[in-house]
Design a protein around this motif. Structure first.
Motif, PDB file in Angstrom:
ATOM      1  N   LYS A   1       0.865  -1.180   0.000  1.00 41.82           N
ATOM      2  CA  LYS A   1       0.000   0.000   0.000  1.00 41.82           C
ATOM      3  C   LYS A   1       0.900   1.228   0.000  1.00 41.82           C
ATOM      4  O   LYS A   1       1.902   1.270   0.712  1.00 41.82           O
ATOM      5  CB  LYS A   1      -0.912   0.009   1.216  1.00 41.82           C
ATOM      6  N   TYR A   2       0.534   2.193  -0.804  1.00 41.53           N
ATOM      7  CA  TYR A   2       1.312   3.420  -0.928  1.00 41.53           C
ATOM      8  C   TYR A   2       0.536   4.581  -0.317  1.00 41.53           C
ATOM      9  O   TYR A   2      -0.648   4.755  -0.588  1.00 41.53           O
ATOM     10  CB  TYR A   2       1.607   3.696  -2.405  1.00 41.53           C
ATOM     11  N   ASN A   3       1.230   5.347   0.518  1.00 40.78           N
ATOM     12  CA  ASN A   3       0.648   6.570   1.069  1.00 40.78           C
ATOM     13  C   ASN A   3       1.260   7.744   0.319  1.00 40.78           C
ATOM     14  O   ASN A   3       2.465   7.797   0.139  1.00 40.78           O
ATOM     15  CB  ASN A   3       0.964   6.696   2.561  1.00 40.78           C
ATOM     16  N   ASN A   4       0.449   8.658  -0.098  1.00 38.65           N
ATOM     17  CA  ASN A   4       0.955   9.768  -0.910  1.00 38.65           C
ATOM     18  C   ASN A   4       1.975  10.641  -0.195  1.00 38.65           C
ATOM     19  O   ASN A   4       2.605  11.483  -0.805  1.00 38.65           O
ATOM     20  CB  ASN A   4      -0.203  10.629  -1.422  1.00 38.65           C
ATOM     21  N   ASP A   5       2.144  10.448   1.098  1.00 35.01           N
ATOM     22  CA  ASP A   5       3.140  11.238   1.827  1.00 35.01           C
ATOM     23  C   ASP A   5       4.503  10.566   1.834  1.00 35.01           C
ATOM     24  O   ASP A   5       5.426  11.015   2.494  1.00 35.01           O
ATOM     25  CB  ASP A   5       2.673  11.504   3.257  1.00 35.01           C
ATOM     26  N   SER A   6       4.636   9.490   1.104  1.00 37.39           N
ATOM     27  CA  SER A   6       5.915   8.798   1.057  1.00 37.39           C
ATOM     28  C   SER A   6       6.454   8.788  -0.375  1.00 37.39           C
ATOM     29  O   SER A   6       5.763   9.111  -1.324  1.00 37.39           O
ATOM     30  CB  SER A   6       5.772   7.374   1.587  1.00 37.39           C
ATOM     31  N   ILE A   7       7.701   8.404  -0.487  1.00 35.93           N
ATOM     32  CA  ILE A   7       8.368   8.342  -1.784  1.00 35.93           C
ATOM     33  C   ILE A   7       8.197   6.926  -2.332  1.00 35.93           C
ATOM     34  O   ILE A   7       8.304   5.947  -1.600  1.00 35.93           O
ATOM     35  CB  ILE A   7       9.863   8.682  -1.619  1.00 35.93           C
ATOM     36  N   LEU A   8       7.938   6.838  -3.607  1.00 32.58           N
ATOM     37  CA  LEU A   8       7.802   5.552  -4.269  1.00 32.58           C
ATOM     38  C   LEU A   8       9.075   5.306  -5.073  1.00 32.58           C
ATOM     39  O   LEU A   8       9.413   6.067  -5.981  1.00 32.58           O
ATOM     40  CB  LEU A   8       6.585   5.553  -5.192  1.00 32.58           C
TER      41      LEU A   8
ATOM     42  N   VAL B   1      14.119  -1.859 -16.285  1.00 38.71           N
ATOM     43  CA  VAL B   1      12.978  -1.935 -17.200  1.00 38.71           C
ATOM     44  C   VAL B   1      11.927  -0.884 -16.887  1.00 38.71           C
ATOM     45  O   VAL B   1      11.118  -0.550 -17.744  1.00 38.71           O
ATOM     46  CB  VAL B   1      12.323  -3.339 -17.257  1.00 38.71           C
ATOM     47  N   SER B   2      11.951  -0.333 -15.681  1.00 39.84           N
ATOM     48  CA  SER B   2      10.984   0.729 -15.365  1.00 39.84           C
ATOM     49  C   SER B   2      11.143   1.909 -16.315  1.00 39.84           C
ATOM     50  O   SER B   2      10.174   2.604 -16.619  1.00 39.84           O
ATOM     51  CB  SER B   2      11.125   1.177 -13.915  1.00 39.84           C
ATOM     52  N   LEU B   3      12.357   2.125 -16.806  1.00 34.40           N
ATOM     53  CA  LEU B   3      12.606   3.213 -17.747  1.00 34.40           C
ATOM     54  C   LEU B   3      12.065   2.905 -19.144  1.00 34.40           C
ATOM     55  O   LEU B   3      12.033   3.782 -20.002  1.00 34.40           O
ATOM     56  CB  LEU B   3      14.106   3.517 -17.832  1.00 34.40           C
ATOM     57  N   ASP B   4      11.630   1.687 -19.371  1.00 35.22           N
ATOM     58  CA  ASP B   4      11.090   1.275 -20.668  1.00 35.22           C
ATOM     59  C   ASP B   4       9.562   1.231 -20.675  1.00 35.22           C
ATOM     60  O   ASP B   4       8.957   1.020 -21.702  1.00 35.22           O
ATOM     61  CB  ASP B   4      11.658  -0.111 -21.034  1.00 35.22           C
TER      62      ASP B   4
ATOM     63  N   ILE C   1       4.972   9.315 -15.247  1.00 33.64           N
ATOM     64  CA  ILE C   1       4.664   9.759 -13.882  1.00 33.64           C
ATOM     65  C   ILE C   1       5.894   9.999 -13.008  1.00 33.64           C
ATOM     66  O   ILE C   1       5.775  10.561 -11.931  1.00 33.64           O
ATOM     67  CB  ILE C   1       3.739   8.754 -13.162  1.00 33.64           C
ATOM     68  N   SER C   2       7.056   9.558 -13.449  1.00 29.23           N
ATOM     69  CA  SER C   2       8.255   9.628 -12.600  1.00 29.23           C
ATOM     70  C   SER C   2       8.809  11.039 -12.495  1.00 29.23           C
ATOM     71  O   SER C   2       8.907  11.754 -13.487  1.00 29.23           O
ATOM     72  CB  SER C   2       9.343   8.704 -13.149  1.00 29.23           C
ATOM     73  N   ASN C   3       9.183  11.399 -11.273  1.00 29.45           N
ATOM     74  CA  ASN C   3       9.817  12.696 -11.038  1.00 29.45           C
ATOM     75  C   ASN C   3      11.327  12.632 -11.204  1.00 29.45           C
ATOM     76  O   ASN C   3      11.959  13.619 -11.525  1.00 29.45           O
ATOM     77  CB  ASN C   3       9.502  13.199  -9.627  1.00 29.45           C
TER      78      ASN C   3
ATOM     79  N   ALA D   1      16.983  10.804 -16.455  1.00 26.19           N
ATOM     80  CA  ALA D   1      17.448  12.176 -16.215  1.00 26.19           C
ATOM     81  C   ALA D   1      18.922  12.178 -15.809  1.00 26.19           C
ATOM     82  O   ALA D   1      19.646  13.117 -16.107  1.00 26.19           O
ATOM     83  CB  ALA D   1      16.596  12.824 -15.127  1.00 26.19           C
ATOM     84  N   TYR D   2      19.335  11.104 -15.134  1.00 29.52           N
ATOM     85  CA  TYR D   2      20.709  10.982 -14.666  1.00 29.52           C
ATOM     86  C   TYR D   2      21.238   9.589 -14.970  1.00 29.52           C
ATOM     87  O   TYR D   2      20.524   8.607 -14.825  1.00 29.52           O
ATOM     88  CB  TYR D   2      20.804  11.211 -13.137  1.00 29.52           C
ATOM     89  N   ALA D   3      22.491   9.517 -15.369  1.00 31.92           N
ATOM     90  CA  ALA D   3      23.185   8.250 -15.534  1.00 31.92           C
ATOM     91  C   ALA D   3      24.329   8.225 -14.557  1.00 31.92           C
ATOM     92  O   ALA D   3      25.244   9.058 -14.631  1.00 31.92           O
ATOM     93  CB  ALA D   3      23.678   8.094 -16.973  1.00 31.92           C
ATOM     94  N   LEU D   4      24.271   7.317 -13.612  1.00 29.19           N
ATOM     95  CA  LEU D   4      25.317   7.196 -12.606  1.00 29.19           C
ATOM     96  C   LEU D   4      26.278   6.097 -13.011  1.00 29.19           C
ATOM     97  O   LEU D   4      25.869   4.989 -13.335  1.00 29.19           O
ATOM     98  CB  LEU D   4      24.717   6.856 -11.246  1.00 29.19           C
TER      99      LEU D   4
END
Length: 160
Positions: A75-82, A88-91, A98-100, A153-156
């Motif tokens: 369960k996700y609460n909007n006050d937390s970070i996901l 594969v999430s980048l695909d 939706i990603s920040n 956005a970033y490549a580490l």
């Protein structure tokens, strides 16, 4: 990142996308990484989480390459970070939308190959099986994953 968030008392929900992998025995030789991960289920489940619904998924057993008997109730609460972990999430279009913050972790090929071999030795595969799988994954996985770097956005660089 999880350590930093924990040290700063920041709530987060960590999702490992391996939990949406198709079990090894259900895979076919022609499947690519895009087929092995259940992209539609990932999208649907994350939409449910963002709508504050609880989801239930079977935990993936990485050693046996199968789903385990353990069910994860998330369960996700909007006050937390996901945190959505796995390249594969980048695909997945919805996740990109939706990603920040999108981070791609890059590694030198020799180190990536070495880690690959270590990981599959842990799963009790022989050197021959690992080499065969590595060569297969070069064609059906790596070429897709390396393209994901473009959407980040970033490549580490994680060669340390």
């Amino acid at each position: 990142m999880k350590i930093y968030l924990k040290e700063h008392n920041q709530r987060y929900l960590y999702l490992n996308l391996d939990n949406w992998l198709i079990p090894k025995e259900s895979r076919t030789p022609e499947m690519t990484v895009k087929d092995r991960y259940k992209y539609n289920d990932i999208t649907n489940d994350i939409q449910k989480l963002l709508n504050r619904e609880t989801i239930s998924i079977k935990k993936y057993d990485i050693k046996n390459r199968n789903t385990s008997n353990e069910t994860l109730e998330l369960k996700y609460n909007n006050d937390s970070i996901l945190i959505i972990d796995w390249v594969v999430s980048l695909d997945i279009p919805y996740l990109n939308e939706i990603s920040n913050l999108k981070i791609f972790c890059d590694i030198e090929e020799g180190k990536r190959k070495s880690r690959f071999y270590e990981f599959y030795k842990y799963k009790w595969l022989s050197d021959e099986e690992i080499t065969e799988l590595y060569n297969k994954r070069q064609n059906d996985e790596y070429k897709y994953i390396i393209n994901c770097k473009e959407t980040a956005a970033y490549a580490l660089n994680i060669n340390q």
